[in-house]
Design a protein around this motif. Structure first.
Motif, PDB file in Angstrom:
ATOM      1  N   GLU A  41       0.837  -1.189   0.000  1.00 24.90           N
ATOM      2  CA  GLU A  41       0.000   0.000   0.000  1.00 24.90           C
ATOM      3  C   GLU A  41       0.878   1.248   0.000  1.00 24.90           C
ATOM      4  O   GLU A  41       2.049   1.195   0.301  1.00 24.90           O
ATOM      5  N   GLY A  42       0.249   2.389  -0.325  1.00 23.60           N
ATOM      6  CA  GLY A  42       0.975   3.640  -0.312  1.00 23.60           C
ATOM      7  C   GLY A  42       0.926   4.331  -1.656  1.00 23.60           C
ATOM      8  O   GLY A  42       0.211   3.920  -2.576  1.00 23.60           O
ATOM      9  N   ILE A  43       1.706   5.404  -1.776  1.00 25.46           N
ATOM     10  CA  ILE A  43       1.797   6.146  -3.022  1.00 25.46           C
ATOM     11  C   ILE A  43       3.250   6.188  -3.461  1.00 25.46           C
ATOM     12  O   ILE A  43       4.160   5.978  -2.657  1.00 25.46           O
ATOM     13  N   GLU A  44       3.464   6.456  -4.733  1.00 21.06           N
ATOM     14  CA  GLU A  44       4.804   6.604  -5.279  1.00 21.06           C
ATOM     15  C   GLU A  44       5.023   8.062  -5.642  1.00 21.06           C
ATOM     16  O   GLU A  44       4.242   8.654  -6.397  1.00 21.06           O
ATOM     17  N   SER A  45       6.072   8.655  -5.078  1.00 17.58           N
ATOM     18  CA  SER A  45       6.364  10.067  -5.331  1.00 17.58           C
ATOM     19  C   SER A  45       7.853  10.306  -5.159  1.00 17.58           C
ATOM     20  O   SER A  45       8.435   9.880  -4.154  1.00 17.58           O
ATOM     21  N   GLY A  46       8.469  10.971  -6.143  1.00 17.32           N
ATOM     22  CA  GLY A  46       9.877  11.318  -6.054  1.00 17.32           C
ATOM     23  C   GLY A  46      10.801  10.121  -5.940  1.00 17.32           C
ATOM     24  O   GLY A  46      11.883  10.241  -5.355  1.00 17.32           O
ATOM     25  N   GLY A  47      10.416   8.995  -6.478  1.00 24.44           N
ATOM     26  CA  GLY A  47      11.241   7.803  -6.407  1.00 24.44           C
ATOM     27  C   GLY A  47      11.098   7.024  -5.115  1.00 24.44           C
ATOM     28  O   GLY A  47      11.917   6.127  -4.853  1.00 24.44           O
ATOM     29  N   TYR A  48      10.074   7.304  -4.311  1.00 28.92           N
ATOM     30  CA  TYR A  48       9.859   6.603  -3.047  1.00 28.92           C
ATOM     31  C   TYR A  48       8.430   6.079  -2.979  1.00 28.92           C
ATOM     32  O   TYR A  48       7.498   6.686  -3.531  1.00 28.92           O
ATOM     33  N   ARG A  49       8.271   4.950  -2.326  1.00 26.60           N
ATOM     34  CA  ARG A  49       6.944   4.469  -1.957  1.00 26.60           C
ATOM     35  C   ARG A  49       6.670   4.959  -0.538  1.00 26.60           C
ATOM     36  O   ARG A  49       7.418   4.651   0.388  1.00 26.60           O
ATOM     37  N   ILE A  50       5.586   5.720  -0.368  1.00 22.52           N
ATOM     38  CA  ILE A  50       5.307   6.409   0.889  1.00 22.52           C
ATOM     39  C   ILE A  50       4.031   5.856   1.512  1.00 22.52           C
ATOM     40  O   ILE A  50       3.004   5.739   0.836  1.00 22.52           O
ATOM     41  N   GLN A  51       4.121   5.539   2.777  1.00 17.89           N
ATOM     42  CA  GLN A  51       2.964   5.134   3.574  1.00 17.89           C
ATOM     43  C   GLN A  51       2.963   5.967   4.858  1.00 17.89           C
ATOM     44  O   GLN A  51       4.014   6.093   5.513  1.00 17.89           O
ATOM     45  N   GLN A  52       1.828   6.537   5.196  1.00 20.67           N
ATOM     46  CA  GLN A  52       1.753   7.310   6.423  1.00 20.67           C
ATOM     47  C   GLN A  52       0.339   7.265   6.997  1.00 20.67           C
ATOM     48  O   GLN A  52      -0.632   7.096   6.257  1.00 20.67           O
ATOM     49  N   SER A  53       0.253   7.416   8.292  1.00 20.60           N
ATOM     50  CA  SER A  53      -1.041   7.416   8.966  1.00 20.60           C
ATOM     51  C   SER A  53      -0.935   8.264  10.225  1.00 20.60           C
ATOM     52  O   SER A  53       0.129   8.377  10.833  1.00 20.60           O
ATOM     53  N   VAL A  54      -2.048   8.866  10.601  1.00 19.71           N
ATOM     54  CA  VAL A  54      -2.154   9.667  11.813  1.00 19.71           C
ATOM     55  C   VAL A  54      -3.475   9.310  12.484  1.00 19.71           C
ATOM     56  O   VAL A  54      -4.515   9.287  11.832  1.00 19.71           O
ATOM     57  N   GLU A  55      -3.403   9.027  13.774  1.00 19.19           N
ATOM     58  CA  GLU A  55      -4.601   8.711  14.534  1.00 19.19           C
ATOM     59  C   GLU A  55      -4.845   9.817  15.563  1.00 19.19           C
ATOM     60  O   GLU A  55      -4.047  10.019  16.483  1.00 19.19           O
ATOM     61  N   PHE A  56      -5.943  10.542  15.367  1.00 17.75           N
ATOM     62  CA  PHE A  56      -6.322  11.611  16.283  1.00 17.75           C
ATOM     63  C   PHE A  56      -7.325  11.069  17.299  1.00 17.75           C
ATOM     64  O   PHE A  56      -8.096  10.172  17.005  1.00 17.75           O
ATOM     65  N   GLY A  57      -7.319  11.640  18.472  1.00 21.65           N
ATOM     66  CA  GLY A  57      -8.271  11.213  19.493  1.00 21.65           C
ATOM     67  C   GLY A  57      -8.357  12.234  20.595  1.00 21.65           C
ATOM     68  O   GLY A  57      -7.904  13.381  20.454  1.00 21.65           O
ATOM     69  N   GLY A  58      -8.928  11.825  21.675  1.00 20.64           N
ATOM     70  CA  GLY A  58      -9.062  12.722  22.808  1.00 20.64           C
ATOM     71  C   GLY A  58      -9.468  11.959  24.042  1.00 20.64           C
ATOM     72  O   GLY A  58      -9.740  10.764  23.995  1.00 20.64           O
ATOM     73  N   ARG A  59      -9.501  12.672  25.157  1.00 20.70           N
ATOM     74  CA  ARG A  59      -9.821  12.026  26.423  1.00 20.70           C
ATOM     75  C   ARG A  59     -10.659  12.965  27.281  1.00 20.70           C
ATOM     76  O   ARG A  59     -10.383  14.174  27.342  1.00 20.70           O
ATOM     77  N   ILE A  60     -11.695  12.415  27.920  1.00 16.85           N
ATOM     78  CA  ILE A  60     -12.474  13.150  28.913  1.00 16.85           C
ATOM     79  C   ILE A  60     -12.313  12.419  30.234  1.00 16.85           C
ATOM     80  O   ILE A  60     -12.627  11.230  30.336  1.00 16.85           O
ATOM     81  N   THR A  61     -11.821  13.110  31.248  1.00 15.65           N
ATOM     82  CA  THR A  61     -11.587  12.500  32.556  1.00 15.65           C
ATOM     83  C   THR A  61     -12.468  13.180  33.591  1.00 15.65           C
ATOM     84  O   THR A  61     -12.425  14.403  33.746  1.00 15.65           O
ATOM     85  N   ASP A  62     -13.280  12.390  34.269  1.00 15.41           N
ATOM     86  CA  ASP A  62     -14.161  12.888  35.326  1.00 15.41           C
ATOM     87  C   ASP A  62     -13.681  12.286  36.641  1.00 15.41           C
ATOM     88  O   ASP A  62     -13.737  11.070  36.828  1.00 15.41           O
ATOM     89  N   THR A  63     -13.205  13.113  37.548  1.00 13.54           N
ATOM     90  CA  THR A  63     -12.585  12.632  38.782  1.00 13.54           C
ATOM     91  C   THR A  63     -13.336  13.168  39.993  1.00 13.54           C
ATOM     92  O   THR A  63     -13.635  14.358  40.066  1.00 13.54           O
TER      93      THR A  63
END
Length: 319
Positions: free
Chosen positions: A47-69
């Motif tokens: 998987e991935g894309i080809e650009s500038g002579g490289y095969r590139i794979q990247q991912s970012v997982e965003f999230g968050g947290r709610i804490t009630d204490t």
């Protein structure tokens, strides 16, 4: 103490390629009108894309947290210390050279915990085969300690007057940052060179006490640093024999200081303030009758001032 922790959301973004179809057929195209380079990859293709002579794979997982204490916030921070807010839960990047003609043949990077977590880290590796291998990493830990059992009921409620100790006398909120860098030159050749550098730094506010006469509360801003350098040579004599030489240099610095923290300060009859300290047990500490006519009893144990500043330096070579 009751703690409720809920994950607010999590979303993952993955970079991929969608082929674009063409209605006309021309040179270099297949019968369905697609250029050869735009053909959909087979199912087992990377998987991935080809650009500038490289095969590139990247991912970012965003999230968050709610804490009630509910209950003791210092105890929650001591044991867990996970707070509410948005986070970058995970990130990854991979670049693999298709032609081996660029500055590097392989690059990988990953990280987690950015945005406010007590622990986060990042890691990078760049490789040019037979030329160099470079690695770098960063780690950060935020440590909080304020254990309630070190505070009340340190002093009994029957003392006169009542002196509460609402926080641990040895509480701290320290940050540790660790850096590691490594470079290997000519890793697949007969002679190779290794260069490493590591840094470990701890700093932040903390408290302590001194146990002489009475227990005075001290402010102790922690400040320590450890730097380590490494140099190595490797000689591959033959297929079964390798000679290595390594030199390690460690330099440590300690710049933690101590000073008197105003706590339970009472003026003497002449108006000079004196600190009686943490424990307040009438009859034993600071003395049987600490207050006389609204002023500090001059026969009691107490502190006017305290300072301790000693910078420590250490150099240790080894091979």
């Amino acid at each position: 103490m009751k703690v409720k922790e809920v994950l607010l959301f999590s979303a993952t973004a993955v970079l991929f390629v969608s082929p674009i179809r063409s209605l006309a057929q021309g040179p270099g195209q297949t019968t369905d009108g697609l250029p050869v380079s735009a053909q959909a990859p087979p199912k087992n293709a990377a998987e991935g894309i080809e650009s500038g002579g490289y095969r590139i794979q990247q991912s970012v997982e965003f999230g968050g947290r709610i804490t009630d204490t509910t209950g003791s916030i210092p105890m929650y921070d001591t044991l867990t210390n996970l707070q509410s807010g948005p986070r970058i839960l995970e990130q990854s990047l991979s670049m693999q050279s298709l032609t081996h003609e660029g500055l590097f043949d392989s690059l990988t990077a990953s990280s987690f915990g950015w945005g406010g977590d007590a622990s986060n880290a990042a890691r990078l590796r760049i490789v040019k085969y037979r030329l160099y291998n470079f690695t770098a990493s960063f780690r950060r830990d935020q440590s909080y300690f304020n254990y309630d059992l070190f505070a009340n009921p340190l002093n009994p409620p029957t003392a006169t007057p009542v002196v509460n100790v609402n926080d641990s006398p040895h509480a701290y909120y320290n940050g540790r940052r660790m850096y590691d860098f490594g470079l290997t030159l000519f890793p697949q050749r007969r002679f190779s060179v290794l260069l490493d550098y590591s840094r470990n730094r701890v700093e932040g506010p903390s408290f302590s006490s001194v146990h002489e006469g009475t227990d005075a509360l001290l402010f102790q801003p922690l400040n320590t640093t450890l730097n380590q350098y490494r140099f190595g040579l490797t000689w591959r004599i033959d297929r079964h024999t390798t000679a290595n030489f390594n030199e390690n240099l460690q330099l440590s610095k300690g710049d933690t200081s101590y000073s008197l923290t105003p706590f339970n300060s009472v003026p003497l009859p002449n108006g000079t303030p004196v600190e009686f300290g943490l424990p307040w047990f009438n009859g034993s500490s600071p003395c049987a009758v600490p207050i006389v006519a609204g002023a500090a009893n001059p026969v009691c144990n107490g502190y006017f001032a305290f300072a301790h500043n000693v910078s420590a330096r250490r150099f240790r070579p080894s091979r």
